[in-house]
Scaffold this motif. Sequence first.
Motif, PDB file in Angstrom:
ATOM      1  N   PRO A  71      32.305  41.245  48.945  1.00  0.00           N
ATOM      2  CA  PRO A  71      33.013  41.908  48.687  1.00  0.00           C
ATOM      3  C   PRO A  71      32.944  43.680  48.282  1.00  0.00           C
ATOM      4  CG  PRO A  71      34.316  40.124  48.006  1.00  0.00           C
ATOM      5  CD  PRO A  71      32.362  40.034  48.536  1.00  0.00           C
ATOM      6  N   THR A  93      31.508  43.903  44.320  1.00  0.00           N
ATOM      7  CA  THR A  93      31.057  43.169  43.186  1.00  0.00           C
ATOM      8  C   THR A  93      30.022  42.930  43.732  1.00  0.00           C
ATOM      9  OG1 THR A  93      31.564  41.569  45.662  1.00  0.00           O
ATOM     10  CG2 THR A  93      33.458  42.273  44.618  1.00  0.00           C
ATOM     11  N   GLN A 115      35.832  38.166  44.581  1.00  0.00           N
ATOM     12  CA  GLN A 115      36.467  39.309  44.263  1.00  0.00           C
ATOM     13  C   GLN A 115      37.420  39.255  42.997  1.00  0.00           C
ATOM     14  OE1 GLN A 115      38.492  41.789  47.855  1.00  0.00           O
ATOM     15  NE2 GLN A 115      37.412  43.727  47.142  1.00  0.00           N
TER      16      GLN A 115
END
Length: 200
Positions: free
Chosen positions: A46, A49, A118
């Motif tokens: 994601p 991140t 995440q």
Amino acid sequence: MSNIAFTRIQRECKEVVTNTEITETGIMIEILNDTLTEIKGTIKGPPETPYEGGTFDLEIKIPETYPFTPPKVKFITKIWHPNISSQTGVICLDILKDQWAASLTLRTVLLSIQALMQTPEPSDPQDGVVAKQYMDKFQLFKSTAEFWTSKFAKSPKPENSEYRDKVEKLRDLGIREEEAINVLSCNDWDLSRATTYIFS
């Protein structure tokens, strides 16, 4: 595998493959056998991140009793995350255990794993060492997770040269690269502590 399970998995695979919204989030699957019991999942790290830019492969095994029993899912690509074992790739996620419901699908599972990447939950860890580092030394956790992402998940970000040098020093002592990365990560990249750990 029962007909119910087979039909259901066929439909779910089609859902993941044909849904553009899912494809845009970087989730893909590949069926590995005719019985649909073995599937490879792929998740893109994601954005914003430490996993950003990485591509993570997962092993998905569909049990005989699906959808009444959850699929067995684990990371094949090594990842540094509090809720995923850095050694075995096993994932600590409630819907893969006691919170599973027959209404859940492969799509839900993969999106939930991506959401976990995440938003880690270090208070309910799968990997205690990573969780401790996440809570006590967050910047160190982040740089370690980024290093693992560029090393194992082929992120285009350049590798941390300081970490790279320490890995090379251990390799010069005859330690396999993967083991060197593991031990250094677990010892907060302290070379002397890592060396003592390996040779004690």
